[in-house]
Design a protein around this motif. Structure first.
Motif, PDB file in Angstrom:
ATOM      1  N   ARG A 124       0.708  -1.220  -0.082  1.00 38.73           N
ATOM      2  CA  ARG A 124      -0.115  -0.050  -0.049  1.00 38.73           C
ATOM      3  C   ARG A 124       0.977   1.104  -0.004  1.00 38.73           C
ATOM      4  N   VAL A 125       0.762   2.061  -0.929  1.00 44.20           N
ATOM      5  CA  VAL A 125       1.752   3.362  -0.979  1.00 44.20           C
ATOM      6  C   VAL A 125       0.695   4.455  -1.430  1.00 44.20           C
ATOM      7  N   PRO A 126       1.599   5.716  -1.096  1.00 48.69           N
ATOM      8  CA  PRO A 126       0.779   6.904  -1.352  1.00 48.69           C
ATOM      9  C   PRO A 126       0.404   7.100  -2.785  1.00 48.69           C
ATOM     10  N   SER A 127      -0.619   7.495  -3.319  1.00 49.44           N
ATOM     11  CA  SER A 127      -0.856   7.777  -4.637  1.00 49.44           C
ATOM     12  C   SER A 127       0.014   8.433  -5.467  1.00 49.44           C
ATOM     13  N   THR A 128       0.231   8.291  -6.862  1.00 45.45           N
ATOM     14  CA  THR A 128       1.614   8.586  -7.556  1.00 45.45           C
ATOM     15  C   THR A 128       1.249  10.258  -7.558  1.00 45.45           C
ATOM     16  N   ILE A 175      -2.823   0.737  -4.453  1.00 46.91           N
ATOM     17  CA  ILE A 175      -2.062  -0.538  -4.701  1.00 46.91           C
ATOM     18  C   ILE A 175      -0.703   0.007  -5.483  1.00 46.91           C
ATOM     19  N   SER A 176       0.472  -0.393  -5.094  1.00 49.01           N
ATOM     20  CA  SER A 176       1.416   0.162  -5.886  1.00 49.01           C
ATOM     21  C   SER A 176       1.375  -0.288  -7.442  1.00 49.01           C
ATOM     22  N   PRO A 177       1.418   0.567  -8.290  1.00 48.54           N
ATOM     23  CA  PRO A 177       1.039   0.174  -9.672  1.00 48.54           C
ATOM     24  C   PRO A 177       1.684  -1.000 -10.107  1.00 48.54           C
ATOM     25  N   PHE A 178       2.937  -1.184  -9.827  1.00 50.18           N
ATOM     26  CA  PHE A 178       3.551  -2.741 -10.529  1.00 50.18           C
ATOM     27  C   PHE A 178       3.034  -3.871  -9.787  1.00 50.18           C
ATOM     28  N   ASP A 179       2.492  -3.555  -8.596  1.00 50.50           N
ATOM     29  CA  ASP A 179       1.829  -4.857  -7.855  1.00 50.50           C
ATOM     30  C   ASP A 179       0.548  -4.987  -8.462  1.00 50.50           C
ATOM     31  N   GLU A 180      -0.032  -4.263  -8.964  1.00 55.38           N
ATOM     32  CA  GLU A 180      -1.378  -4.334  -9.711  1.00 55.38           C
ATOM     33  C   GLU A 180      -1.071  -4.964 -11.050  1.00 55.38           C
ATOM     34  N   ILE A 181      -0.195  -4.905 -11.639  1.00 50.24           N
ATOM     35  CA  ILE A 181       0.363  -5.567 -12.812  1.00 50.24           C
ATOM     36  C   ILE A 181       0.722  -7.047 -12.273  1.00 50.24           C
ATOM     37  N   ALA A 210       8.326  -0.768  -5.327  1.00 47.77           N
ATOM     38  CA  ALA A 210       7.097  -0.160  -4.841  1.00 47.77           C
ATOM     39  C   ALA A 210       7.576   1.179  -5.189  1.00 47.77           C
ATOM     40  N   VAL A 211       6.256   2.027  -5.106  1.00 50.01           N
ATOM     41  CA  VAL A 211       6.646   3.328  -6.012  1.00 50.01           C
ATOM     42  C   VAL A 211       6.795   4.521  -4.689  1.00 50.01           C
ATOM     43  N   ASP A 212       6.850   4.003  -3.467  1.00 47.18           N
ATOM     44  CA  ASP A 212       7.258   4.918  -2.323  1.00 47.18           C
ATOM     45  C   ASP A 212       8.883   5.088  -2.311  1.00 47.18           C
ATOM     46  N   ASP A 213       9.226   3.833  -1.659  1.00 46.31           N
ATOM     47  CA  ASP A 213      10.689   3.904  -1.359  1.00 46.31           C
ATOM     48  C   ASP A 213      11.622   3.244  -2.671  1.00 46.31           C
ATOM     49  N   ASP A 214      11.119   3.054  -3.764  1.00 42.88           N
ATOM     50  CA  ASP A 214      11.811   2.786  -4.811  1.00 42.88           C
ATOM     51  C   ASP A 214      12.978   1.860  -4.315  1.00 42.88           C
ATOM     52  N   ASN A 215      12.711   0.871  -3.777  1.00 42.39           N
ATOM     53  CA  ASN A 215      13.892  -0.029  -3.295  1.00 42.39           C
ATOM     54  C   ASN A 215      14.250  -1.400  -4.234  1.00 42.39           C
ATOM     55  N   SER A 216      13.340  -1.604  -4.838  1.00 46.21           N
ATOM     56  CA  SER A 216      13.565  -2.989  -5.895  1.00 46.21           C
ATOM     57  C   SER A 216      14.353  -3.934  -5.288  1.00 46.21           C
ATOM     58  N   VAL A 236       9.381   7.461 -19.456  1.00 47.56           N
ATOM     59  CA  VAL A 236       9.993   8.361 -18.448  1.00 47.56           C
ATOM     60  C   VAL A 236       8.841   8.463 -17.296  1.00 47.56           C
ATOM     61  N   GLY A 237       9.228   8.527 -16.031  1.00 46.09           N
ATOM     62  CA  GLY A 237       8.401   8.999 -15.120  1.00 46.09           C
ATOM     63  C   GLY A 237       8.321   8.096 -13.693  1.00 46.09           C
ATOM     64  N   GLN A 238       7.478   8.209 -12.889  1.00 39.84           N
ATOM     65  CA  GLN A 238       7.398   7.508 -11.724  1.00 39.84           C
ATOM     66  C   GLN A 238       7.190   5.978 -12.064  1.00 39.84           C
ATOM     67  N   THR A 239       6.461   5.787 -12.888  1.00 38.45           N
ATOM     68  CA  THR A 239       6.197   4.216 -13.208  1.00 38.45           C
ATOM     69  C   THR A 239       6.882   3.952 -14.417  1.00 38.45           C
ATOM     70  N   GLY A 240       7.914   4.833 -14.821  1.00 32.74           N
ATOM     71  CA  GLY A 240       8.807   4.494 -16.105  1.00 32.74           C
ATOM     72  C   GLY A 240      10.218   4.661 -15.673  1.00 32.74           C
ATOM     73  N   LYS A 241      11.148   4.946 -16.464  1.00 32.52           N
ATOM     74  CA  LYS A 241      12.476   5.324 -16.021  1.00 32.52           C
ATOM     75  C   LYS A 241      12.695   6.573 -15.209  1.00 32.52           C
ATOM     76  N   THR A 242      13.577   6.536 -14.249  1.00 36.79           N
ATOM     77  CA  THR A 242      14.022   7.598 -13.691  1.00 36.79           C
ATOM     78  C   THR A 242      15.289   8.082 -14.339  1.00 36.79           C
ATOM     79  N   VAL A 243      15.346   9.395 -14.876  1.00 36.38           N
ATOM     80  CA  VAL A 243      16.633   9.642 -15.677  1.00 36.38           C
ATOM     81  C   VAL A 243      17.187  10.839 -15.224  1.00 36.38           C
ATOM     82  N   CYS A 244      18.492  11.179 -15.409  1.00 35.93           N
ATOM     83  CA  CYS A 244      19.216  12.472 -14.812  1.00 35.93           C
ATOM     84  C   CYS A 244      20.238  12.949 -16.082  1.00 35.93           C
TER      85      CYS A 244
END
Ligand SMILES: Cc1cc2nc3c(=O)[nH]c(=O)nc-3n(C[C@H](O)[C@H](O)[C@H](O)COP(=O)(O)OP(=O)(O)OC[C@H]3O[C@@H](n4cnc5c(N)ncnc54)[C@H](O)[C@@H]3O)c2cc1C
Ligand SMILES: Nc1ncnc2c1ncn2[C@@H]1O[C@H](COP(=O)(O)O)[C@@H](O)[C@H]1O
Lengths: 261, 323
Positions: A9-13, A35-41, A131-137, B254-262
């Motif tokens: 569960r993450v904050p909305s983008t 729901i974190s967008p990639f978890d939805e996938i 997860a699109v909050d902490d982006d930890n992968s 590119v973006g939050q659910t795509g690539k982060t680029v700099c």
């Protein structure tokens, strides 16, 4: 085929991040959670695996084709997020609530998930690529390690035959085709599928589906968050001009001021 | 001497990746403070000749795990290899680049070491322990974390840490470490590698990115961006609207659910600048926006904005740059 999907569960983008009074975390006031967008996938893929396995079978046999279970480590509010997953079509949900508040860093999360998943039948475990909050992968890779099963990240295609899966994995400038034995942990990348929306019927039946809540003792964290800050502010935008007339000036600025060309 | 810093030096097409050079360079800067040695690790097939390159950027020692089993990256095989080097060198930190494979491997190795990796860091210091800063919420905030556990597992965001000038006179001490893959490490096999169009510049490594959004109106129009990209050796990116319309492939997003680029320069064409798009590109050094709507939010972050029809401005820009 029993599928387990890990959901965060993450904050909305859309969230405009504001830092909380502790100076270390997000101020939750007014934040909407998703729901974190990639978890939805990942969940969509899990549902498709089940639908494919059950296709053409009589109702009873199809019911035995396996379950899709969603699992999450998080605070009590996470139950709402898991209900949405049930409404999308998951069969069961498991919520692991930490006995005391804890920063959900990947090793803490993966340890709790692994302990619970060990007790559950599983042929395939799906996570989001991050997860699109902490982006930890890293929760997916950790889970595979803790369960001692294979791992492939960033999948954009999945085909299951017997006890094996063939996947496409995104790499820089292309993709790889890999084969893995099952059970395995796979992480979903964009392109794998387009997640469905919960149907009205799904929302109604979700209320009756099992959502198990367990309190767990979290592992000790390895990272200590010292502070959270805003990124450096960009200088205010500047309009060079209108239409093609602005182009020579733009090029001059790029060459002489920015020196990037 | 304190315990060494172990660096995973990622290779591609028989070369050190640019990001690997950045990681070795940063590890060397850290090690000078800590009176530690940098040990670089090369894993792959036929990677041995790259040891002298690793040394030229500051590795005092290079561990080589070479063999057909390591030709392509798989998490299991590379984790086993990296753990063999960890056991051998007892490092105080393991530093990797936050590339797809680097992040993947960092998570797996961190789990073996019962800790969490500090992933995608943009700065690194030492204060009784490694202290790193890393973006969260796709760059809408930055956290500072202290890595209490040893060895620390750290990945560095590409293109943030400067590469040192190579010193070819540095001698190199190499050690070949034989690793026989366990049955467990062989459960995943790479069947085939399918490369996209040859010569395509990768978004995460590109110095210049030219990106198109819904304003491009259709897939065929991206050829004007491809042409501009050709002139300045740029990669071509896209907004989610362009990707979801099927005009560009998912890995271009590119973006939050795509690539982060700099990149040093990001040129946004027909992109409005939604919060999720900005999240992925607003740490670019310079941003240029071309949009016909003067109110588009992208202009708020653009160093240089041109209000106008991209179908006129982009070709004119291309022509001007060719002069
Ligand atoms: C969970 C979630 C995740 C998301 N993740 C991402 C992400 O990773 N990346 C991303 O990009 N978006 C993402 N989005 C979508 C985002 O909210 C926006 O919808 C998207 O970025 C809009 O793309 P756009 O700017 O190309 O299109 P629009 O917002 O439609 O903008 C098009 C722009 O083109 C301009 N234009 C039109 N014609 C011309 C012309 N001839 N010349 C010049 N300008 C022209 C218009 O003025 C307009 O500003 C996400 C959304 C959600 C909900
Ligand atoms: N708290 C959590 N509960 C359940 N799954 C999680 C949790 N955190 C992360 N995950 C899973 O692990 C993936 C990667 O997360 P992360 O490593 O935090 O970027 C997510 O997309 C989820 O599938």
């Amino acid at each position: 085929m029993n599928v387990i999907v890990c959901i965060k569960r993450v904050p909305s983008t859309e969230t405009n991040v504001r830092i909380g009074s502790d100076g270390k975390s997000l101020d939750p006031a007014g934040v909407e959670y998703i729901i974190s967008p990639f978890d939805e996938i990942a969940l969509e893929e899990g549902l498709r695996i089940k639908e494919k396995a059950g296709a053409g079978l009589p109702a009873e046999a199809s019911a035995q084709a396996g379950d899709v279970t969603v699992i999450s480590f998080g605070p009590a509010e996470t139950a709402t997020t898991l209900r949405t997953c049930l409404a999308m079509g998951a069969d069961k949900a498991v919520l692991l609530k930490p006995a005391a508040p804890v920063n959900p860093e990947p090793f803490v999360v993966a340890s709790a998930l692994a302990e619970a998943i060990k007790q559950m039948p599983h042929n395939i475990i799906l996570c989001g690529k991050q997860a699109v909050d902490d982006d930890n992968s890293q929760v997916g890779a950790m889970l595979a390690r803790l369960l001692n099963i294979p791992f492939v990240s960033l999948i954009t295609k999945l085909e299951i035959t017997d006890n094996k899966a063939v996947v496409h994995r995104e790499i820089d400038g292309g993709y790889e085709v890999l084969e893995t034995v099952l059970p395995a942990v796979l992480t979903a990348q964009k392109g794998l599928n387009e997640p469905r929306y919960p149907s009205l019927k799904g929302i109604m039946s979700a209320k009756k589906k099992p959502l198990e809540e367990n309190t767990v003792t979290p592992a000790a964290p390895g990272l200590e968050i010292i502070k959270m800050e805003y990124p450096p502010i960009r200088p205010a935008g500047r309009i060079v001009g209108k239409g093609v007339e602005a182009v020579p000036e733009l090029v001059k600025l790029l060459k002489e001021e920015a020196k990037v060309i | 001497m304190t315990n060494p810093i172990l660096v995973f030096a990622e290779t591609q097409d028989s070369k050190l990746k640019k990001s690997a050079i950045e990681v070795i360079s940063e590890a060397k800067r850290q090690s000078d403070n800590l009176k530690a040695e940098v040990v670089a690790m090369l894993i792959g097939s036929g990677v041995e000749p790259l040891a002298k390159d690793a040394a030229s950027y500051g590795a005092a020692k290079v561990i080589i795990i070479d063999g057909p089993d390591f030709k392509s990256y798989t998490t299991g095989a590379y984790t086993q290899a990296l753990m063999a080097a960890v056991e051998k060198t007892k490092p105080q930190a393991i530093i990797l680049s936050a590339t797809s494979n680097g992040k993947d491997l960092a998570g797996s190795v961190a789990a073996e070491l019962k800790t969490t990796a500090a992933q995608d860091c943009i700065s690194l210091t030492y204060d009784n322990a490694f202290v790193a800063r890393k973006p969260v919420y796709a760059g809408k905030a930055i956290i500072t974390v202290k890595i209490a556990k040893q060895p620390a597992v750290i990945t560095l965001r590409p293109k943030v840490f400067p590469a040192s000038a190579p010193d070819a006179s540095k001698s190199v001490s190499t050690e070949k470490l034989p690793v026989a893959l366990s049955a467990d490490s062989k459960r995943v096999t790479v069947k085939e590698t399918v490369a996209a169009a040859k010569g395509k510049v990768s978004l995460t490594e590109a110095d210049i990115i030219v990106s198109g959004g819904r304003g491009m109106k259709g897939p065929e129009n991206f050829k004007i961006l491809e042409e501009l990209a050709g002139v300045v050796s740029a990669a071509v990116g896209a907004s989610r609207a362009a990707v979801d319309s099927g005009w560009r492939t998912h890995d271009d997003q590119v973006g939050q659910t795509g690539k982060t680029v700099c990149p040093t320069l990001y040129v946004a064409c027909g992109i409005s600048g939604a919060i999720q798009h900005l999240a992925g590109m607003s740490s670019s050094k310079y941003i240029v926006a071309i949009n016909k709507d003067p109110e588009a939010p992208i202009f708020k972050v653009a160093n240089y904005g041109v209000v106008g029809d991209l179908f006129e401005v982009v070709p004119a820009l291309c022509k001007e740059l060719k002069k």
